[in-house]
Structure formats: C-alpha cells, structure tokens
Design a protein around this motif. Structure first.
Motif, mmCIF file in Angstrom:
data_model
loop_
_atom_site.group_PDB
_atom_site.id
_atom_site.type_symbol
_atom_site.label_atom_id
_atom_site.label_comp_id
_atom_site.label_asym_id
_atom_site.label_seq_id
_atom_site.Cartn_x
_atom_site.Cartn_y
_atom_site.Cartn_z
ATOM 1 N N PRO A 90 2.524 5.627 9.850
ATOM 2 C CA PRO A 90 2.618 5.941 8.417
ATOM 3 C C PRO A 90 1.245 6.252 7.816
ATOM 4 O O PRO A 90 0.372 5.378 7.798
ATOM 5 C CB PRO A 90 3.216 4.660 7.806
ATOM 6 N N PRO A 91 1.018 7.479 7.335
ATOM 7 C CA PRO A 91 -0.319 7.860 6.879
ATOM 8 C C PRO A 91 -0.554 7.531 5.400
ATOM 9 O O PRO A 91 0.381 7.361 4.616
ATOM 10 C CB PRO A 91 -0.320 9.376 7.082
ATOM 11 N N LEU A 92 -1.814 7.476 5.036
ATOM 12 C CA LEU A 92 -2.227 7.322 3.649
ATOM 13 C C LEU A 92 -2.211 8.682 2.961
ATOM 14 O O LEU A 92 -2.401 9.720 3.604
ATOM 15 C CB LEU A 92 -3.640 6.743 3.578
ATOM 16 N N PRO A 93 -2.005 8.723 1.641
ATOM 17 C CA PRO A 93 -2.027 10.010 0.923
ATOM 18 C C PRO A 93 -3.336 10.776 1.124
ATOM 19 O O PRO A 93 -3.323 12.009 1.229
ATOM 20 C CB PRO A 93 -1.841 9.586 -0.542
ATOM 21 N N LEU A 94 -4.476 10.078 1.181
ATOM 22 C CA LEU A 94 -5.760 10.752 1.383
ATOM 23 C C LEU A 94 -5.827 11.430 2.747
ATOM 24 O O LEU A 94 -6.441 12.485 2.894
ATOM 25 C CB LEU A 94 -6.910 9.749 1.238
ATOM 26 N N THR A 135 6.441 9.400 -1.059
ATOM 27 C CA THR A 135 5.630 8.190 -0.930
ATOM 28 C C THR A 135 6.499 6.939 -1.080
ATOM 29 O O THR A 135 7.569 6.974 -1.689
ATOM 30 C CB THR A 135 4.512 8.159 -1.985
ATOM 31 N N PHE A 136 6.005 5.844 -0.531
ATOM 32 C CA PHE A 136 6.700 4.561 -0.632
ATOM 33 C C PHE A 136 5.679 3.446 -0.508
ATOM 34 O O PHE A 136 4.537 3.668 -0.069
ATOM 35 C CB PHE A 136 7.773 4.433 0.467
ATOM 36 N N LEU A 137 6.075 2.248 -0.912
ATOM 37 C CA LEU A 137 5.197 1.081 -0.797
ATOM 38 C C LEU A 137 5.445 0.402 0.545
ATOM 39 O O LEU A 137 6.528 -0.121 0.793
ATOM 40 C CB LEU A 137 5.462 0.098 -1.939
ATOM 41 N N MET A 138 4.453 0.437 1.408
ATOM 42 C CA MET A 138 4.573 -0.209 2.707
ATOM 43 C C MET A 138 4.105 -1.657 2.601
ATOM 44 O O MET A 138 3.085 -1.944 1.965
ATOM 45 C CB MET A 138 3.725 0.522 3.755
ATOM 46 N N LEU A 139 4.848 -2.553 3.220
ATOM 47 C CA LEU A 139 4.547 -3.981 3.158
ATOM 48 C C LEU A 139 3.877 -4.456 4.445
ATOM 49 O O LEU A 139 4.245 -4.026 5.541
ATOM 50 C CB LEU A 139 5.843 -4.784 2.943
ATOM 51 N N LYS A 140 2.900 -5.341 4.293
ATOM 52 C CA LYS A 140 2.253 -5.988 5.437
ATOM 53 C C LYS A 140 1.838 -7.385 5.000
ATOM 54 O O LYS A 140 1.688 -7.651 3.806
ATOM 55 C CB LYS A 140 0.999 -5.216 5.878
ATOM 56 N N PHE A 141 1.663 -8.276 5.968
ATOM 57 C CA PHE A 141 0.997 -9.533 5.648
ATOM 58 C C PHE A 141 -0.483 -9.217 5.424
ATOM 59 O O PHE A 141 -1.091 -8.464 6.194
ATOM 60 C CB PHE A 141 1.158 -10.551 6.780
ATOM 61 N N ARG A 142 -1.053 -9.774 4.376
ATOM 62 C CA ARG A 142 -2.454 -9.501 4.054
ATOM 63 C C ARG A 142 -3.347 -10.063 5.165
ATOM 64 O O ARG A 142 -3.306 -11.249 5.474
ATOM 65 C CB ARG A 142 -2.812 -10.123 2.707
ATOM 66 N N SER A 143 -4.165 -9.184 5.742
ATOM 67 C CA SER A 143 -5.068 -9.599 6.818
ATOM 68 C C SER A 143 -6.530 -9.491 6.403
ATOM 69 O O SER A 143 -7.417 -9.815 7.192
ATOM 70 C CB SER A 143 -4.828 -8.738 8.066
ATOM 71 N N LEU A 165 -11.061 10.580 9.016
ATOM 72 C CA LEU A 165 -9.658 10.487 8.622
ATOM 73 C C LEU A 165 -9.114 9.087 8.841
ATOM 74 O O LEU A 165 -8.287 8.601 8.088
ATOM 75 C CB LEU A 165 -8.828 11.502 9.412
ATOM 76 N N LEU A 166 -9.553 8.444 9.907
ATOM 77 C CA LEU A 166 -9.148 7.072 10.171
ATOM 78 C C LEU A 166 -10.376 6.164 10.104
ATOM 79 O O LEU A 166 -11.438 6.539 10.569
ATOM 80 C CB LEU A 166 -8.520 6.954 11.570
ATOM 81 N N PHE A 167 -10.181 4.978 9.533
ATOM 82 C CA PHE A 167 -11.264 4.000 9.562
ATOM 83 C C PHE A 167 -10.812 2.821 10.404
ATOM 84 O O PHE A 167 -9.854 2.120 10.074
ATOM 85 C CB PHE A 167 -11.616 3.518 8.144
ATOM 86 N N LYS A 168 -11.473 2.630 11.536
ATOM 87 C CA LYS A 168 -11.198 1.506 12.419
ATOM 88 C C LYS A 168 -12.529 0.911 12.854
ATOM 89 O O LYS A 168 -13.416 1.626 13.330
ATOM 90 C CB LYS A 168 -10.392 1.944 13.653
ATOM 91 N N MET A 169 -12.651 -0.408 12.709
ATOM 92 C CA MET A 169 -13.894 -1.081 13.046
ATOM 93 C C MET A 169 -13.555 -2.368 13.796
ATOM 94 O O MET A 169 -12.737 -3.169 13.336
ATOM 95 C CB MET A 169 -14.654 -1.400 11.749
ATOM 96 N N ARG A 170 -14.162 -2.543 14.962
ATOM 97 C CA ARG A 170 -13.788 -3.679 15.809
ATOM 98 C C ARG A 170 -14.048 -5.026 15.140
ATOM 99 O O ARG A 170 -13.201 -5.902 15.165
ATOM 100 C CB ARG A 170 -14.543 -3.604 17.140
ATOM 101 N N ASP A 171 -15.207 -5.200 14.560
ATOM 102 C CA ASP A 171 -15.547 -6.483 13.925
ATOM 103 C C ASP A 171 -15.663 -6.285 12.418
ATOM 104 O O ASP A 171 -16.719 -6.515 11.826
ATOM 105 C CB ASP A 171 -16.854 -7.031 14.511
ATOM 106 N N ASP A 172 -14.586 -5.837 11.826
ATOM 107 C CA ASP A 172 -14.559 -5.564 10.384
ATOM 108 C C ASP A 172 -14.760 -6.870 9.611
ATOM 109 O O ASP A 172 -13.937 -7.799 9.720
ATOM 110 C CB ASP A 172 -13.213 -4.934 10.014
ATOM 111 N N PRO A 173 -15.839 -6.983 8.832
ATOM 112 C CA PRO A 173 -16.104 -8.240 8.114
ATOM 113 C C PRO A 173 -15.111 -8.521 6.997
ATOM 114 O O PRO A 173 -15.078 -9.633 6.470
ATOM 115 C CB PRO A 173 -17.514 -8.029 7.556
ATOM 116 N N GLN A 232 0.838 -1.194 0.000
ATOM 117 C CA GLN A 232 0.000 0.000 0.000
ATOM 118 C C GLN A 232 0.877 1.250 0.000
ATOM 119 O O GLN A 232 1.894 1.308 0.682
ATOM 120 C CB GLN A 232 -0.908 0.008 1.236
ATOM 121 N N VAL A 233 0.471 2.243 -0.779
ATOM 122 C CA VAL A 233 1.216 3.501 -0.836
ATOM 123 C C VAL A 233 0.989 4.285 0.447
ATOM 124 O O VAL A 233 -0.156 4.528 0.852
ATOM 125 C CB VAL A 233 0.788 4.344 -2.055
ATOM 126 N N ARG A 234 2.059 4.662 1.106
ATOM 127 C CA ARG A 234 1.999 5.491 2.305
ATOM 128 C C ARG A 234 2.910 6.704 2.117
ATOM 129 O O ARG A 234 3.779 6.721 1.247
ATOM 130 C CB ARG A 234 2.443 4.707 3.546
#
Length: 481
Positions: free
Chosen positions: A407-411, A334-342, A364-372, A325-327
C-alpha cells in the motif's frame, strides 16, 4: 540422446518418481484416515470388502488424475503456483468423476468417507509436494538439478536473460554459453558485454549443434527471435533434431505467467495469444469473499493478542496504540490504513533530518535499519510484522486484500512513472510478493517489479502460496526493520 540431456533426464526422472511416491502416500494416508474415521474397523461383509478394495484403488486413481492434469510434467513442477493448480484441478476432476459414477451406477457410497478422503488427499499432496519442492530448491541452491542453457540472441537480450536466471536461483537454469548472429560474434561491444557477465561466445547461430556439444547444454533458449528472423529460428530447430536438446523461445514479454499465454496457429504461423489480466468477474468476487472471511476469523482468534500488543505499545511510550495513515488503494482511492504504533509520536517531524540515511537512495521509499524513531517494542513488532495485524480490519472493510501490492503513500503515487500506476489496478495487500522476497531489504525497483508481476498474474493458488510463505518469513523475522 546427448550426455547433458541424459543427465538432466536422469535426475528429473528420479524427482518425478519421488512425486509419484509422495502423491501415492498422501492419497493412501487420506483414504486410510477416512476409512478409520468413518468405519472404525474392518468387517467381513460384502460392504466391508468393497471399501477395502476402494481404499486400495483410490491412491492409484488419485495419481492417475494428477497425471491426466499434467501434474508431473517438467515445465509445471518446481516453480510457481501452476504445480499446485494442477493438483487442485485433479481434485475437482476426481470429485466430479466419483459423483457422476455414483449417480449413474446408483452405488451407495458412504458420503462421510468420500467427503473426507478427497479433501485430505488434496491437503496431504500439497504438503508433500511443498516438501519435495523445498528439497529441489536446496539442490538447485547448491548447483545441482539444473538445466545447462545455451542462449541465442543479441548481447543485451542475453545479458537480461542471464541476470534474471541468476537472480532466481530456484529457476533451475544455468547459462553455459551464447551464440549470436554472425556479424555480432566479432563485435567489440558484444564481446565486452558477455565477458563482463562471464558468458562465453561459442559461435554464431549457424553452428548451434557444435555449440551445444562444446557447452554440454541440454537446453537452447532463443531470447531475441526478432533479431534472428523465422528462417534462422527454423534452422536452429533443425540443427537440434536428434539431440534431445530442448528448444525454448522467449516471446519478449516479461513478468507474464504461463496461464495467460496460449499458442494460436494461424496459416501455419504460431501466434502467441496473451490474455488480459482479470481485474473483475467471479474470481475477483471469490477472492474478496475469501479475504474478508479469513480476515474476520483471524480478528476473532487473535483478539487476545491484539489486547496484549495494544497495552505493550501504550506502556512502552506515550501515545495511542494504533497508528492511522492515509494510503492509496485500488483505482487511486485513499483510505486510512491501521497499524500498531511502532514509532514515537514525533516520528514525522524527525523524518526530514534522517532522509540522508535511507537505504533507498531514490527517495521514494524511506527505510533505515537502526531508525531512532522506532520504539523498543516497535522494533520487536516490526521484526515479526505484528504491527501490520490491525490491517485485518482494512481487509474486512474491503479497502485492502490479504495479498496484493504494497500500500503506497500519496506522495509516492504522485511521483510514479506511468507503468508503476498499474499497481493501483488491484487492492493493496497485507502481504504480497514483496513480503516473501526480502521485505525491507528490497530496492524500490525490485519492489515495483514484484508488485507488477503480481498484478499481471494473480490467482487464488498464488495467494495461498504467498500466505504460506509469509508465515514462514514472519516466523523467521528476516528482512524487516
């Protein structure tokens, strides 16, 4: 000395004595271990007796070095990284003294003994001090070992100070009352504001001594000196003479740590000199070298775990093991940030339909406890931050640090207010103050506040402390979803 001051002095003297004992035991363990490693057993020769005497005196010298570097002063112990910086300074000072003394006297010191004893003393002392600090934090969390504070200023400044003290339950302060400038003591807005935060008004600034007696305060904090003026401030200091009550004055600067602040007297006027935060120079080079070295070593040691996690991610749901993902990094690059896909591969397409369920209402932030959108394996990875491990590659590449702002997103960056852009003065981090202070449970405003605090006051000692706290937070699996 007033009764509150006596109580405060009593518990702090006990804590101070416990730190001396901790440091003595740490240094004793270090020299005994070094002696056993280097010499094995004691012999009756002159050299053997010399090292026995040295082993007996070394812990005292260590405590003296810590004391010389003010490692037992109340303002440096219990909070922040400054306490550990003092210990490290003592280590450097004692190392220099031993080296210089050995050179001048031409003493034939066993290098293996010295090179092992001093680093071990540093390590054992830091571990012991950390344990003592956790005990102190538990005491403060249960309402003990606190300073009772009488706050002086206008209502808004008192409200801000009180909220900050109550938010940081380990700061060691409890607001017990307030004094305000004369005409404000009967102002309806002032009374309403302070009643709302349960802080009683005990008078104006001309009766500080009586207010201290009524509230049993051991500290007076002036939080809006500009409203009072220099004459009133001097009057307050005179009123407190002979009471052993501490007087502290807020400079009005928030999130700026002590190492950047110095008093510069000019024509009898104490001026507060605020040093610029350091974003370049030798310390930055040292931080970069430390980051890359540790990240490279971690990648090497964790490579078997990487393989297991990659297979688990791919088996759990269709798609690649890594998510890119671009951060936005330092200076807005900007750079490509790496993560294990969750998440499932259609996560981005499903985001719009879930916006209303975010736990951060500002968008600005999206956080959801039980994100489907999160896979079963991804939920486990996120709980223990294992999905973040590939960012060690980003650290080795130099686009991220081990410790830094989130590390923030461009948006997100496109919607930043001007002051929030200061997050981009340093590289984003694999972890940071946001990680050890609540992780996903933090609000946007709290996340920004913590990131800016780090940017303004970063140090290698603070980085090490944050890395240690991160390990504890990750193992506990708290605040992540």
């Amino acid at each position: 000395m007033s009764q509150p001051a006596k109580r405060r002095a009593k518990w702090f003297r006990r804590y101070q004595l416990s730190l001396v004992i901790v440091d003595l035991l740490a240094a004793t363990a270090a020299v005994v271990a070094s002696f056993a490693f280097r010499f094995g057993s004691v012999d009756d020769s002159a050299g053997g007796r010399f090292y026995l005497v040295l082993t007996a005196l070394a812990p005292v010298a260590w405590v003296a070095a810590v004391s010389t570097n003010r490692g037992y002063e109340a303002r440096f112990v219990g909070v922040g990284a400054t306490e550990f910086q003092r210990i490290f300074q003592a280590f450097l000072q004692l190392t220099a003294v031993v080296a210089f003394t050995s050179f001048v006297t031409k003493a034939d010191l066993a290098r293996g003994f010295v090179l092992l004893a001093l680093p071990l003393a540093l390590l054992f002392t830091i571990i012991g001090r950390y344990g003592a600090r956790k005990w102190l934090h538990r005491q403060r969390g249960s309402g003990r070992a606190l300073s009772s504070v009488l706050v002086v200023g206008d209502a808004s400044a008192i409200e801000d100070f009180t909220s900050m003290v109550r938010r940081d339950r380990y700061a060691g302060m409890r607001v017990v009352g307030a004094c305000v400038p004369g005409e404000l003591a009967i102002d309806e807005v002032t009374i309403t504001t302070l009643n709302a935060i349960d802080v009683p008004i005990l008078g104006d600034v001309d009766c500080i001594r009586a207010a201290v007696s009524i509230s049993q305060a051991d500290t007076v904090a002036v939080v809006s000196s500009g409203v009072l003026g220099p004459e009133k401030l001097r009057s307050i200091s005179w009123q407190l003479e002979g009471t052993s009550t501490d007087l502290v004055v807020s400079p009005g600067l928030t999130e700026v740590a002590g190492p950047r602040l110095h008093i510069r007297p000019v024509a009898g006027l104490p001026l507060l000199h605020v040093e610029e935060p350091q974003f370049t120079g030798f310390r930055r080079v040292l931080k970069g070298a430390f980051d890359r070295s540790v990240a490279a070593l971690a990648l090497l040691l964790l490579s078997p775990l990487f393989l297991v996690l990659a297979v688990a991610v791919q088996v759990s749901s269709p798609g690649p093991a890594l998510f890119r993902q671009v951060r936005v990094g330092r200076a807005g690059g900007t750079f490509l940030m790496l993560k294990f896909r969750s998440m499932y591969t259609d996560a981005e397409a499903r985001l719009a339909g879930l916006r209303g369920h975010s736990h951060h209402g500002d968008g600005l932030l999206f956080k959801m406890r039980d994100d489907p959108r999160v896979t079963p394996v991804g939920r486990f990875l996120r709980k223990y931050s294992l999905d973040e491990l590939p960012q060690l590659v980003n650290v080795v590449r130099g686009t991220m640090s081990l410790v830094g702002p989130r590390p923030p997103l461009p948006l997100e960056v496109a919607r930043y207010e001007d002051h929030v852009h200061r997050r981009l003065l340093v590289k984003p981090g694999l972890t940071g103050l946001w990680q050890v202070s609540g992780r996903s449970d933090l609000s946007w405003e709290e996340s920004v506040r913590l990131d800016l605090r780090y940017v303004e006051n970063w140090s290698l000692a603070e980085d090490l402390l944050i890395l240690w706290k991160t390990a504890r937070a990750v193992i506990a699996g708290s605040g992540a979803y």
